[in-house]
Design a protein around this motif. Structure first.
Motif, PDB file in Angstrom:
ATOM      1  N   VAL A   1      -6.761 -63.630   5.772  1.00 19.26           N
ATOM      2  CA  VAL A   1      -6.924 -63.752   7.230  1.00 19.26           C
ATOM      3  C   VAL A   1      -8.131 -64.648   7.480  1.00 19.26           C
ATOM      4  O   VAL A   1      -9.224 -64.359   6.987  1.00 19.26           O
ATOM      5  CB  VAL A   1      -7.146 -62.368   7.886  1.00 19.26           C
ATOM      6  CG1 VAL A   1      -7.439 -62.510   9.381  1.00 19.26           C
ATOM      7  CG2 VAL A   1      -5.935 -61.469   7.683  1.00 19.26           C
ATOM      8  N   TYR A   2      -7.932 -65.762   8.189  1.00 17.20           N
ATOM      9  CA  TYR A   2      -9.043 -66.671   8.471  1.00 17.20           C
ATOM     10  C   TYR A   2      -9.526 -66.587   9.921  1.00 17.20           C
ATOM     11  O   TYR A   2     -10.622 -67.021  10.231  1.00 17.20           O
ATOM     12  CB  TYR A   2      -8.641 -68.118   8.159  1.00 17.20           C
ATOM     13  CG  TYR A   2      -8.278 -68.337   6.706  1.00 17.20           C
ATOM     14  CD1 TYR A   2      -9.156 -67.969   5.696  1.00 17.20           C
ATOM     15  CD2 TYR A   2      -7.050 -68.889   6.353  1.00 17.20           C
ATOM     16  CE1 TYR A   2      -8.820 -68.163   4.357  1.00 17.20           C
ATOM     17  CE2 TYR A   2      -6.708 -69.085   5.028  1.00 17.20           C
ATOM     18  CZ  TYR A   2      -7.600 -68.711   4.034  1.00 17.20           C
ATOM     19  OH  TYR A   2      -7.264 -68.897   2.708  1.00 17.20           O
TER      20      TYR A   2
ATOM     21  N   ALA B   1      -8.253 -54.164  14.710  1.00 20.09           N
ATOM     22  CA  ALA B   1      -8.701 -55.338  13.958  1.00 20.09           C
ATOM     23  C   ALA B   1      -9.130 -54.916  12.557  1.00 20.09           C
ATOM     24  O   ALA B   1      -8.769 -55.547  11.561  1.00 20.09           O
ATOM     25  CB  ALA B   1      -9.850 -56.029  14.695  1.00 20.09           C
ATOM     26  N   GLN B   2      -9.929 -53.840  12.474  1.00 19.68           N
ATOM     27  CA  GLN B   2     -10.369 -53.406  11.153  1.00 19.68           C
ATOM     28  C   GLN B   2      -9.195 -52.884  10.335  1.00 19.68           C
ATOM     29  O   GLN B   2      -9.055 -53.220   9.154  1.00 19.68           O
ATOM     30  CB  GLN B   2     -11.447 -52.316  11.276  1.00 19.68           C
ATOM     31  CG  GLN B   2     -11.964 -51.907   9.897  1.00 19.68           C
ATOM     32  CD  GLN B   2     -13.080 -50.885   9.940  1.00 19.68           C
ATOM     33  OE1 GLN B   2     -13.162 -50.079  10.862  1.00 19.68           O
ATOM     34  NE2 GLN B   2     -13.943 -50.921   8.949  1.00 19.68           N
ATOM     35  N   TYR B   3      -8.336 -52.078  10.949  1.00 20.54           N
ATOM     36  CA  TYR B   3      -7.217 -51.504  10.200  1.00 20.54           C
ATOM     37  C   TYR B   3      -6.332 -52.603   9.609  1.00 20.54           C
ATOM     38  O   TYR B   3      -6.034 -52.610   8.418  1.00 20.54           O
ATOM     39  CB  TYR B   3      -6.397 -50.575  11.103  1.00 20.54           C
ATOM     40  CG  TYR B   3      -5.124 -50.110  10.453  1.00 20.54           C
ATOM     41  CD1 TYR B   3      -5.144 -49.061   9.539  1.00 20.54           C
ATOM     42  CD2 TYR B   3      -3.908 -50.737  10.708  1.00 20.54           C
ATOM     43  CE1 TYR B   3      -3.980 -48.647   8.904  1.00 20.54           C
ATOM     44  CE2 TYR B   3      -2.738 -50.327  10.075  1.00 20.54           C
ATOM     45  CZ  TYR B   3      -2.777 -49.290   9.175  1.00 20.54           C
ATOM     46  OH  TYR B   3      -1.630 -48.894   8.539  1.00 20.54           O
TER      47      TYR B   3
ATOM     48  N   LEU C   1      -4.156 -55.946   5.235  1.00 24.05           N
ATOM     49  CA  LEU C   1      -3.719 -57.263   4.782  1.00 24.05           C
ATOM     50  C   LEU C   1      -4.527 -57.689   3.562  1.00 24.05           C
ATOM     51  O   LEU C   1      -3.988 -58.293   2.635  1.00 24.05           O
ATOM     52  CB  LEU C   1      -3.852 -58.277   5.924  1.00 24.05           C
ATOM     53  CG  LEU C   1      -2.839 -58.042   7.053  1.00 24.05           C
ATOM     54  CD1 LEU C   1      -3.222 -58.836   8.295  1.00 24.05           C
ATOM     55  CD2 LEU C   1      -1.418 -58.414   6.608  1.00 24.05           C
ATOM     56  N   SER C   2      -5.810 -57.345   3.551  1.00 30.47           N
ATOM     57  CA  SER C   2      -6.649 -57.654   2.395  1.00 30.47           C
ATOM     58  C   SER C   2      -6.104 -56.961   1.150  1.00 30.47           C
ATOM     59  O   SER C   2      -6.008 -57.564   0.077  1.00 30.47           O
ATOM     60  CB  SER C   2      -8.086 -57.218   2.710  1.00 30.47           C
ATOM     61  OG  SER C   2      -8.872 -57.267   1.559  1.00 30.47           O
ATOM     62  N   LEU C   3      -5.708 -55.707   1.297  1.00 33.55           N
ATOM     63  CA  LEU C   3      -5.143 -54.969   0.156  1.00 33.55           C
ATOM     64  C   LEU C   3      -3.837 -55.591  -0.322  1.00 33.55           C
ATOM     65  O   LEU C   3      -3.498 -55.515  -1.493  1.00 33.55           O
ATOM     66  CB  LEU C   3      -4.898 -53.503   0.546  1.00 33.55           C
ATOM     67  CG  LEU C   3      -6.161 -52.658   0.691  1.00 33.55           C
ATOM     68  CD1 LEU C   3      -5.821 -51.306   1.297  1.00 33.55           C
ATOM     69  CD2 LEU C   3      -6.830 -52.473  -0.666  1.00 33.55           C
TER      70      LEU C   3
ATOM     71  N   MET D   1      -0.004 -66.377   0.998  1.00 31.98           N
ATOM     72  CA  MET D   1       0.352 -66.161   2.401  1.00 31.98           C
ATOM     73  C   MET D   1      -0.919 -65.902   3.211  1.00 31.98           C
ATOM     74  O   MET D   1      -1.824 -65.233   2.741  1.00 31.98           O
ATOM     75  CB  MET D   1       1.287 -64.945   2.498  1.00 31.98           C
ATOM     76  CG  MET D   1       1.838 -64.775   3.901  1.00 31.98           C
ATOM     77  SD  MET D   1       3.194 -63.576   4.091  1.00 31.98           S
ATOM     78  CE  MET D   1       3.105 -62.554   2.637  1.00 31.98           C
ATOM     79  N   ASN D   2      -1.002 -66.453   4.406  1.00 33.17           N
ATOM     80  CA  ASN D   2      -2.132 -66.115   5.268  1.00 33.17           C
ATOM     81  C   ASN D   2      -1.630 -65.725   6.650  1.00 33.17           C
ATOM     82  O   ASN D   2      -0.537 -66.100   7.061  1.00 33.17           O
ATOM     83  CB  ASN D   2      -3.156 -67.246   5.330  1.00 33.17           C
ATOM     84  CG  ASN D   2      -2.635 -68.444   6.077  1.00 33.17           C
ATOM     85  OD1 ASN D   2      -2.622 -68.459   7.297  1.00 33.17           O
ATOM     86  ND2 ASN D   2      -2.190 -69.458   5.341  1.00 33.17           N
ATOM     87  N   ALA D   3      -2.428 -64.921   7.326  1.00 40.64           N
ATOM     88  CA  ALA D   3      -2.032 -64.381   8.621  1.00 40.64           C
ATOM     89  C   ALA D   3      -3.161 -64.566   9.626  1.00 40.64           C
ATOM     90  O   ALA D   3      -4.336 -64.617   9.251  1.00 40.64           O
ATOM     91  CB  ALA D   3      -1.693 -62.905   8.497  1.00 40.64           C
TER      92      ALA D   3
END
Lengths: 430, 430
Positions: free
Chosen positions: B36-37, B22-24, B29-31, B1-3
């Motif tokens: 995220v591209y 943005a950082q949060y 999402l990385s975890l 899945m990508n967001a």
């Protein structure tokens, strides 16, 4: 003129770093009167970066891309930007000699990889990097547009932008940027809604200057803004609105623009020739740290006691053990005794003390987490610095219930302690 | 899945606020193993927002848009997202009753504008907002895609994401997200290049887990990362690499993951049953503040002296005036006398002292800005907590030349002082 910002780095997409460059560049461009309609973040991927730069160049006069100028293989911004702008890369011998010298003076050997940082697109302007090895670039693109490349580390990006990009943009705009002139009024001791309510006629009718309230931790800032040819013209337009706001809420207004609360309190102390001592429990040194953030604070800051444990309050501030037993360590009498102890022992003119429950543990039904007591003791006698007579001596206490987590309670308590000192110094206490 | 992440708000384009969302969201999402591209920022402009959301929906499975859900006219995200997803908006009676109750309990009257926050696109899932009035939404879009709308204030966005979006995403992925499992090793007292050099075989050969060094203020962190079905499987893959790094650089490794240096020092003190005092000049309370950032630090933190002025050093720490006259206030003998004074007067087991020139003024040819002297005094006799015998008593001093501006020098000095305490407690001093 309008600009689009592109931030390059997989570490941004993974959330490993906070994108402070976005805020810095947006603020700076806003001050220069350059409109920004889009910001994008993309990883270290050539195909996606190419698409993002191409799109940005299609809709903005100026594209500013940050990051990916380093010497390693995942630093691709220089190559991709040159390709999108249609410019071939050539080795710049001057840059190469400079970089070799940079390594030589540090006793290090330049690697082959570093040569990539000396490749310059044809017709591009090189921006010197005073803090690192990656130079910036301004690359001409079709249609009179430009791509500006800046290094990612804020410590390199910010001086490069200020010293080299700002003069370039000003010149590009015929030397006369339409500047956004702003004036920030900083308030403490009043909430955002109360301030907005008292200014609702001004807020409703605002056109030029605009008036925008911002809630900060235990503070409110009002930003007045207008566009003008220069600073003086803008400030002249702002002045009557500022005067009206001061007439209504001047007693809560502690400073303007970049002057923070600790600096404002320091200025008031210095003006009156008074010295300050602090006695901190739950804030653990935060108030002293804030005060000493200000260069030159040794002129008025006499001593900070961080008495986190009850025994330290007794031993170093002379708080009677039976006072603590009778009222609890988080109480107004203890806060007051801490302030009086600090005043006496430090030989200061004013002392402020804080004792509270910052959490997460330590709360009780009587003193829940967020309960903070403040004490202020003052010798009195000094002129108030505004020609309104001598400041009174005496002692004052206050008790607040602050919201937030441990850090939030500590931050709010520190602001309130500084604000209490300000109120004393401006004749608003007692 | 990508967001793809979309942040809506002219205040972001003007640089008025830092985009911490943005950082949060990127970290979260990385975890979760969601790639995220792209991230985009766009202002409160319907045409541009429509174009950005349409583009994002074209290239990502999931679009997460933040901000612009408030009650005022410039809050347009709900309407534009519904239009892009092809869903009509309907008033949600349940939400309306809830919002009316929210205002009623606060004794405030709901305005007509607030009704807009109760409009829900057909088929959308409503995400409750525990901290504000704007609910979040998950809006189905063509092609099995979705647009998630979240409120802009981090205090509302973060709990909503954690409580309502994470379970939804996990369920959407069959309950088994491929997690990114990370382990952060935190070092102090060694530079990034020395660490990278000593690990170059591991860094060059890394595939799984990946090893990424990050330079922090006076610290270096190494992040080991792997993708796994769960935490245990990931950590098992990381363990042998961590063991090899510990074998080489264990003495500089003070903590792992979220444990910061002050917490690590606190843990060592608590393990050994020792108490600490601090005596600070140029850091002005920063070391005490760091120590008391840790909940429960009253168990081992005895007293903090913020002796910013020379006279305070004499009066409260018993530093002899002739010592200051002979060596200067920024000197190793004075740092040592400060530490010994703090040790004795606070009745602590260990005391650390800092005296330096943080700048911008105050530098001399002998002690330029950035010169900082440290003293550590210890009673000795306590077991070292690792069964390696008793810690020695004694006194140690160090002198450093730290780079950076006032804040940077103070930060680096605070880290070094804490690291010095750590070295004492782990038998690495003297």
């Amino acid at each position: 003129m309008n600009a689009e910002l592109v931030f390059v780095g997989t570490e941004l997409l993974l959330g490993e770093i906070l994108n402070t460059n976005a805020q810095y560049l947006s603020q700076q461009l806003s001050l220069l009167g350059v409109d920004v309609y889009h910001q994008q973040v993309v990883g270290d991927n050539a195909a996606r970066l190419r698409a993002v730069l191409t799109q940005a160049l299609g809709r903005a006069d100026l594209v500013i891309a940050c990051g990916g100028l380093g010497p390693t293989d995942d630093d691709i911004t220089r190559e991709v930007a040159a390709e999108v702008a249609g410019r071939a890369l050539k080795l710049d011998e001057g840059l190469l000699r400079g970089l070799e010298a940079w390594f030589a003076t540090r006793g290090r050997k330049m690697t082959e990889n570093n040569r990539r940082q000396c490749m310059v697109p044809e017709g591009a302007k090189v921006l010197p990097n005073d803090r690192g090895t990656a130079p910036g670039l301004i690359i001409p693109a079709p249609g009179g547009k430009e791509i500006v490349l800046l290094p990612g580390p804020p410590g390199e990006l910010q001086p490069m932008f200020a010293r080299h990009v700002v003069p370039y943009l000003t010149a590009r705009n015929g030397g006369r940027p339409m500047r956004l002139v702003t004036r920030t009024l900083r308030f403490v001791g009043i909430g955002e809604s109360a301030l907005a309510d008292g200014l609702k006629d001004l807020l409703a009718g605002q056109t030029d200057p605009t008036i925008a309230p911002y809630a900060k931790t235990a503070e409110v800032h009002l930003r007045l803004a207008t566009r003008a040819a220069d600073q003086a013209e803008g400030l002249a337009r702002i002045a009557p609105v500022e005067a009206e706001i001061r007439a209504r809420f001047g007693r809560f207004l502690y400073g303007t623009d970049d002057e923070d609360l600790a600096a404002a309190v320091g200025r008031l102390l210095a003006d009156r020739g008074l010295t300050l001592a602090t006695a901190e429990s739950c804030t653990g040194g935060l108030v002293a740290k804030r005060i000493t953030d200000v260069a030159g604070s040794s002129a008025y800051f006499r001593m900070g006691f961080v008495t986190y444990a009850s025994e330290a309050k007794e031993r170093f501030l002379g708080v009677p053990a039976d006072l603590i037993a009778a009222h609890g360590v988080v109480s107004e009498p203890v806060a007051l005794a801490m302030a009086q102890g600090a005043l006496e022992r430090a030989g200061a003119d004013v002392a402020v003390a804080i004792t509270g429950v910052a959490g997460p543990g330590g709360g009780t039904p009587e003193t829940p987490v967020g309960t903070v007591c403040f004490g202020l003791a003052a010798r009195g006698g000094a002129e108030d610095g505004r020609g309104a007579g001598a400041l009174p001596g005496g002692a004052w206490t206050e008790r607040l219930w602050l919201h937030g987590d441990r850090e939030g309670v500590r931050e709010r308590a520190a602001v309130h302690a500084l604000a209490m000192v300000r109120r004393y110094l401006t004749g608003q206490l007692g």
